[in-house]
Design a protein around this motif. Structure first.
Motif, mmCIF file in Angstrom:
data_model
loop_
_atom_site.group_PDB
_atom_site.id
_atom_site.type_symbol
_atom_site.label_atom_id
_atom_site.label_comp_id
_atom_site.label_asym_id
_atom_site.label_seq_id
_atom_site.Cartn_x
_atom_site.Cartn_y
_atom_site.Cartn_z
ATOM 1 N N GLU A 143 -8.757 -0.023 0.808
ATOM 2 C CA GLU A 143 -10.131 -0.760 0.195
ATOM 3 C C GLU A 143 -9.329 -2.131 -0.337
ATOM 4 O OE1 GLU A 143 -6.923 1.644 -2.415
ATOM 5 O OE2 GLU A 143 -9.068 2.442 -0.267
ATOM 6 N N VAL A 144 -7.974 -2.220 -0.044
ATOM 7 C CA VAL A 144 -7.330 -3.556 -0.480
ATOM 8 C C VAL A 144 -7.022 -4.556 0.954
ATOM 9 C CG1 VAL A 144 -4.413 -3.914 -0.799
ATOM 10 C CG2 VAL A 144 -6.135 -1.987 -2.518
ATOM 11 N N GLN A 145 -6.903 -3.871 2.309
ATOM 12 C CA GLN A 145 -6.986 -4.800 3.211
ATOM 13 C C GLN A 145 -8.047 -4.993 3.727
ATOM 14 O OE1 GLN A 145 -5.505 -1.439 6.123
ATOM 15 N NE2 GLN A 145 -2.894 -1.826 5.252
ATOM 16 N N LYS A 146 -9.043 -4.713 3.490
ATOM 17 C CA LYS A 146 -10.752 -5.329 4.138
ATOM 18 C C LYS A 146 -10.818 -5.931 3.170
ATOM 19 C CE LYS A 146 -12.847 -0.393 5.008
ATOM 20 N NZ LYS A 146 -14.260 0.052 4.984
ATOM 21 N N SER A 187 -4.631 -3.052 -18.336
ATOM 22 C CA SER A 187 -3.925 -3.328 -18.864
ATOM 23 C C SER A 187 -1.897 -3.936 -18.255
ATOM 24 C CB SER A 187 -3.369 -2.646 -20.079
ATOM 25 O OG SER A 187 -4.066 -2.292 -20.624
ATOM 26 N N SER A 188 -1.656 -3.069 -16.987
ATOM 27 C CA SER A 188 -1.086 -3.144 -16.266
ATOM 28 C C SER A 188 -0.818 -4.084 -15.367
ATOM 29 C CB SER A 188 -0.478 -2.171 -15.580
ATOM 30 O OG SER A 188 0.909 -2.501 -14.592
ATOM 31 N N LEU A 189 -2.260 -3.760 -14.473
ATOM 32 C CA LEU A 189 -2.656 -4.978 -13.038
ATOM 33 C C LEU A 189 -3.406 -6.482 -13.952
ATOM 34 C CD1 LEU A 189 -3.428 -4.762 -9.886
ATOM 35 C CD2 LEU A 189 -5.274 -3.269 -10.882
ATOM 36 N N TYR A 190 -4.069 -5.759 -14.991
ATOM 37 C CA TYR A 190 -4.635 -7.764 -15.199
ATOM 38 C C TYR A 190 -2.770 -8.702 -15.643
ATOM 39 C CZ TYR A 190 -7.089 -10.695 -18.270
ATOM 40 O OH TYR A 190 -7.962 -12.063 -18.250
ATOM 41 N N SER A 191 -2.211 -7.331 -16.709
ATOM 42 C CA SER A 191 -0.784 -8.857 -16.665
ATOM 43 C C SER A 191 0.120 -9.310 -15.450
ATOM 44 C CB SER A 191 0.106 -7.671 -17.017
ATOM 45 O OG SER A 191 -0.749 -7.232 -18.625
ATOM 46 N N LYS A 192 0.220 -7.962 -13.863
ATOM 47 C CA LYS A 192 0.733 -8.432 -13.105
ATOM 48 C C LYS A 192 -0.380 -9.839 -12.471
ATOM 49 C CE LYS A 192 1.629 -5.126 -10.766
ATOM 50 N NZ LYS A 192 1.785 -4.423 -9.475
ATOM 51 N N TRP A 193 -1.897 -9.407 -12.881
ATOM 52 C CA TRP A 193 -2.817 -10.668 -12.017
ATOM 53 C C TRP A 193 -2.005 -12.034 -12.650
ATOM 54 C CZ3 TRP A 193 -8.329 -12.166 -13.763
ATOM 55 C CH2 TRP A 193 -8.922 -12.943 -13.344
ATOM 56 N N SER A 210 -3.856 -8.262 -6.513
ATOM 57 C CA SER A 210 -3.894 -7.646 -7.283
ATOM 58 C C SER A 210 -5.892 -7.717 -7.693
ATOM 59 C CB SER A 210 -2.682 -8.369 -8.152
ATOM 60 O OG SER A 210 -3.258 -9.592 -8.326
ATOM 61 N N GLU A 211 -6.044 -8.750 -7.090
ATOM 62 C CA GLU A 211 -7.282 -8.843 -7.708
ATOM 63 C C GLU A 211 -8.312 -7.783 -6.897
ATOM 64 O OE1 GLU A 211 -11.109 -12.724 -7.389
ATOM 65 O OE2 GLU A 211 -8.363 -13.074 -7.510
ATOM 66 N N ASN A 212 -8.384 -7.667 -5.947
ATOM 67 C CA ASN A 212 -8.673 -6.279 -5.351
ATOM 68 C C ASN A 212 -8.594 -5.289 -5.791
ATOM 69 O OD1 ASN A 212 -10.240 -8.777 -3.531
ATOM 70 N ND2 ASN A 212 -8.321 -8.345 -1.667
ATOM 71 N N ASP A 269 -18.114 -5.879 -7.674
ATOM 72 C CA ASP A 269 -18.578 -6.861 -6.649
ATOM 73 C C ASP A 269 -17.914 -8.069 -6.861
ATOM 74 O OD1 ASP A 269 -19.007 -4.273 -4.759
ATOM 75 O OD2 ASP A 269 -20.776 -4.504 -5.290
ATOM 76 N N ASN A 270 -18.761 -8.480 -8.291
ATOM 77 C CA ASN A 270 -17.847 -10.096 -8.715
ATOM 78 C C ASN A 270 -16.585 -10.828 -8.760
ATOM 79 O OD1 ASN A 270 -20.652 -10.020 -8.879
ATOM 80 N ND2 ASN A 270 -20.407 -9.723 -11.555
ATOM 81 N N GLY A 271 -16.488 -11.837 -8.496
ATOM 82 C CA GLY A 271 -15.193 -12.359 -8.506
ATOM 83 C C GLY A 271 -14.653 -12.670 -10.380
ATOM 84 N N LEU A 272 -13.215 -12.980 -10.088
ATOM 85 C CA LEU A 272 -13.455 -12.329 -11.455
ATOM 86 C C LEU A 272 -12.036 -13.719 -11.862
ATOM 87 C CD1 LEU A 272 -11.302 -8.886 -11.569
ATOM 88 C CD2 LEU A 272 -13.505 -9.738 -12.530
ATOM 89 N N HIS A 273 -12.111 -14.606 -12.717
ATOM 90 C CA HIS A 273 -11.126 -15.648 -13.536
ATOM 91 C C HIS A 273 -10.365 -15.386 -14.397
ATOM 92 C CE1 HIS A 273 -10.148 -19.770 -14.760
ATOM 93 N NE2 HIS A 273 -10.215 -20.124 -13.687
#
Length: 375
Positions: free
Chosen positions: A43-46, A212-218, A280-282, A291-295
């Motif tokens: 799911e991360v590589q695709k 929270s952890s993944l968003y901070s890393k992003w 990290s975004e994926n 499925d939307n992009g994130l900003h």
């Protein structure tokens, strides 16, 4: 040289067609296994493989189609002044409009989020949390089946039962388990509801912590990208100055190689951080199930206020500890419920019959059954 512009374009495209296609095909086919993979981490590589393959196809199209048209349009000798340049422009303009519409669509599919919005989206859309909600709903519905009786049994016999005369025998009976079995089943269903409730709380707390952890890393990777871009501009100026000094003989070739290596290392750092940013975004999109992009809405790193409360870190408030306690309680209740099946079952019934066409024979039936194969 060739004076005919179309002859130059045909010769150039014919010469570059094979090397461009071969280079693009090798790079694109190398990412096909990653795009089709179903193993762990796919799911991360695709998404990364899809972006690379799409970029290679787009760049190949621009090299073989778009660039020759631009060359014809802006030819100094003729350009827009002849019909050939106008035809090329008529082909390029729709392509530009198409690219603009696609870019607008991409922007429409991009969602601006902050940490609170990310957590809210995860709570609303995450499949794992939804499964925990459904498990709790199932447990609540099973709680209503605590007192569950088997269907009553009705028997009717007609014919020569006692003699040559035709008689009738009607009976109605109802069986039920030992009374204490209902209490054991009720405790089991109550314990199951408590376990599923704690499981839902634990899943939600884990999801909030992961987002929270993944968003901070992003956000951290976004800030690192900005710093690397700033460093790259500085090192590019440094490289340009080094090239000028090398051309003037002020520095030797070794110092020039060091300057080029420094600039290249910054670019490698940028590629590494950009890859981590995409991954990290994926991962964040997987948790948010979108499925939307994130900003990010934040323009800089956010400061998290961490307040340690002795009550919040105690064992009584720990969701995992509470879940394990409820699980143990449910297992004990399940053992007691299974033991209740060793107890006898009862039945009560009523019968009414005729004997040699004489009516008025009725009575009550009482029964008890033992599970002798368990004792």
């Amino acid at each position: 040289g060739m004076s005919n512009i179309m002859e130059r374009v045909r010769t150039g495209t014919r010469t570059r067609l094979r090397p461009v296609l071969m280079t693009a095909s090798v790079a694109a086919l190398g990412f096909v296994p990653m795009a089709l993979s179903t193993a762990a981490g796919a799911e991360v590589q695709k998404p990364l493989a899809t972006v690379v393959i799409g970029g290679i196809i787009t760049s190949t199209f621009l090299t073989l189609v778009f660039l020759p048209l631009i060359y014809v349009m802006f030819d100094e000798s003729k350009g827009w002044k002849n019909r050939l340049g106008l035809k090329a422009g008529a082909m390029v303009i729709p392509l530009l409009l198409l690219c603009g519409s696609l870019q607008a669509q991409v922007q429409e599919n991009t969602v601006d989020i902050n940490m609170e919005r990310a957590i809210q989206m995860a709570i609303e859309n995450n499949y794992e949390l939804e499964n925990a909600r459904l498990d709790l709903e199932i447990a609540n519905k099973l709680k209503k089946t605590t007192i569950e009786l088997p269907p009553p049994e009705i028997n009717l016999d007609l014919g020569q039962i006692n003699s040559d005369l035709h008689d009738r025998y009607l009976s109605i009976s109802q069986s039920f388990r030992f009374p204490t079995s209902f209490g054991a089943t009720g405790k089991l269903n109550t314990a199951r509801v408590g376990m599923e409730t704690e499981k839902l709380n634990m899943t939600r707390r884990e999801l909030e912590a992961s987002v929270s952890s993944l968003y901070s890393k992003w956000i951290l990777y976004h800030e690192q990208i900005k710093l690397v871009i700033t460093l790259d501009s500085i090192y590019q100026d440094f490289l340009a100055a080094a090239e000028s000094r090398f051309a003037g003989g002020d520095i030797n070739s070794l110092e020039m190689v060091v300057a080029e290596t420094k600039a290249a290392s910054i670019m490698n750092t940028y590629q590494r951080i950009h890859t981590e940013l995409v991954i990290s975004e994926n991962d964040l999109r997987v948790l948010l199930n979108t499925d939307n992009g994130l900003h990010p809405q934040e323009e800089e790193m956010i400061k998290l206020d961490i307040a340690f409360n002795t009550d919040s870190i105690s064992a009584d408030d720990n969701p995992y500890v509470n879940y394990v306690r409820q699980y143990m309680e449910m297992q004990e209740a399940e053992i007691r419920s299974e033991r209740s099946y060793h107890l006898p079952d009862f039945s009560i019934g009523y019968f009414n019959q005729t004997i040699d066409n004489a009516k008025g024979f009725d009575g009550i039936q009482l029964g008890i059954s033992f599970p002798i194969w368990i004792w």
